[in-house]
Enzyme design. Structure first.
Site, PDB file in Angstrom:
ATOM      1  N   HIS A 196      -5.270   4.051   6.587  1.00 24.72           N
ATOM      2  CA  HIS A 196      -4.589   4.966   5.843  1.00 24.72           C
ATOM      3  C   HIS A 196      -2.926   5.155   6.715  1.00 24.72           C
ATOM      4  O   HIS A 196      -2.521   6.407   6.523  1.00 24.72           O
ATOM      5  CB  HIS A 196      -5.197   6.485   6.194  1.00 24.72           C
ATOM      6  CG  HIS A 196      -6.676   6.162   5.571  1.00 24.72           C
ATOM      7  ND1 HIS A 196      -7.009   5.962   4.289  1.00 24.72           N
ATOM      8  CD2 HIS A 196      -7.880   6.409   6.240  1.00 24.72           C
ATOM      9  CE1 HIS A 196      -8.141   5.957   4.014  1.00 24.72           C
ATOM     10  NE2 HIS A 196      -8.860   6.186   5.256  1.00 24.72           N
TER      11      HIS A 196
ATOM     12  N   ASP B 286       0.775  -1.221  -0.056  1.00 24.14           N
ATOM     13  CA  ASP B 286      -0.143   0.002   0.090  1.00 24.14           C
ATOM     14  C   ASP B 286       0.829   1.207   0.151  1.00 24.14           C
ATOM     15  O   ASP B 286       1.901   1.022   0.515  1.00 24.14           O
ATOM     16  CB  ASP B 286      -0.884  -0.179   1.135  1.00 24.14           C
ATOM     17  CG  ASP B 286      -1.717   1.097   1.178  1.00 24.14           C
ATOM     18  OD1 ASP B 286      -2.891   1.333   0.437  1.00 24.14           O
ATOM     19  OD2 ASP B 286      -1.799   2.098   1.870  1.00 24.14           O
TER      20      ASP B 286
ATOM     21  N   GLU C 229       0.897   5.620   0.819  1.00 26.70           N
ATOM     22  CA  GLU C 229       0.173   6.996   1.120  1.00 26.70           C
ATOM     23  C   GLU C 229       0.674   8.034   0.251  1.00 26.70           C
ATOM     24  O   GLU C 229       1.882   8.006  -0.177  1.00 26.70           O
ATOM     25  CB  GLU C 229       0.298   7.119   2.337  1.00 26.70           C
ATOM     26  CG  GLU C 229      -0.425   6.133   3.454  1.00 26.70           C
ATOM     27  CD  GLU C 229      -1.826   5.850   3.454  1.00 26.70           C
ATOM     28  OE1 GLU C 229      -2.507   6.953   2.907  1.00 26.70           O
ATOM     29  OE2 GLU C 229      -2.309   4.923   3.569  1.00 26.70           O
TER      30      GLU C 229
END
Length: 244
Positions: free
Chosen positions: A206, A65, A67
């Site tokens: 997040h 992932d 950000e």
């Protein structure tokens, strides 16, 4: 727990301890031109046909992932952090990678609120090329997995082109797409919703590494679900996803 890098420290100590090929170890400390060549080498030859015959229960993957400073790379948004965890078939390992990344732009306030990553936190973080080469060395030639992968894949590809003039050559699977194909009656897409459906605890959203770990949990459950409908190999999965 193996943690090659957290924030902007710890990575080099982990690599000094071994477990990395001499080629990778030498390149990680090499001058910029060699760093670029090394990252390029990791983007090639990742789509070997024989991988299609590997059972999902044995497939080596890296769930990841990112950000970012926003959602529009074509308007200048950049990567803020990388997170990844290695998965061996259905086993989520303790081998993880996490690093902040210093962007060339200011971190917007809305992104600070969403991710908790402040301008001060990334001020002394590794530059994009360094964080990218460490991430690519970590995932190596594994199949990549992400939830809503279009966003992460696009930013990763843009970062690779920006730093090395190479494109991402890895196979990328999308847990959102797989989940929607398995259960088309559910009109949901977000990671939060699918985690709830599959009963996977939410730790911290997040955050690149935590999101990667939760997505890995989702992938693990999906392998079992796919096996129930006789989707056994990676090739079977591609065929399943391509059905109308």
């Amino acid at each position: 727990m193996k943690e090659p890098m957290k924030g902007n420290g710890g990575f080099w100590e982990a690599f000094k301890g071994g477990g990395v090929s001499p080629r990778i170890a030498s390149m990680l400390g090499a001058p910029s031109a060699q760093q670029i060549a090394f990252v390029r080498s990791l983007t090639k030859g990742q789509r070997r046909p024989e991988t299609l015959h590997v059972p999902l229960s044995q497939l080596k993957t890296a769930v990841f992932d990112l950000e970012t400073t926003g959602f529009h790379y074509h308007y200048g948004d950049e990567i803020l952090s990388f997170g990844s965890v290695k998965v061996e078939g259905e086993e989520i390992t303790e081998e993880i990678y996490y690093s902040l990344c210093k962007p060339g732009c200011t971190v917007p306030e809305r992104i600070v609120e969403l991710t908790g990553i402040t301008q001060e936190m990334v001020q002394d973080a590794p530059p994009l090329l360094q964080a990218l080469r460490e991430f690519m060395a970590f995932v190596d030639d594994r199949v990549l997995i992400a939830h809503g992968s279009a966003h992460d894949k696009a930013f990763l590809d843009v970062a690779l082109w920006k730093t090395t003039k190479a494109h991402l050559g890895h196979r990328v699977l999308d847990t959102m797409m797989i989940a929607q194909k398995l259960e088309p009656e559910r009109k949901i897409s977000s990671l939060d919703d699918w985690l709830e459906v599959y009963g996977i605890p939410v730790t911290k959203r997040h955050h690149a590494l935590e999101d990667a770990k939760m997505t890995a949990g989702l992938w693990k459950v999906m392998i079992g679900r796919l096996k129930e409908i006789n989707v056994i190999t990676l090739g079977d999965l591609y065929a399943f996803l391509s059905k109308s």
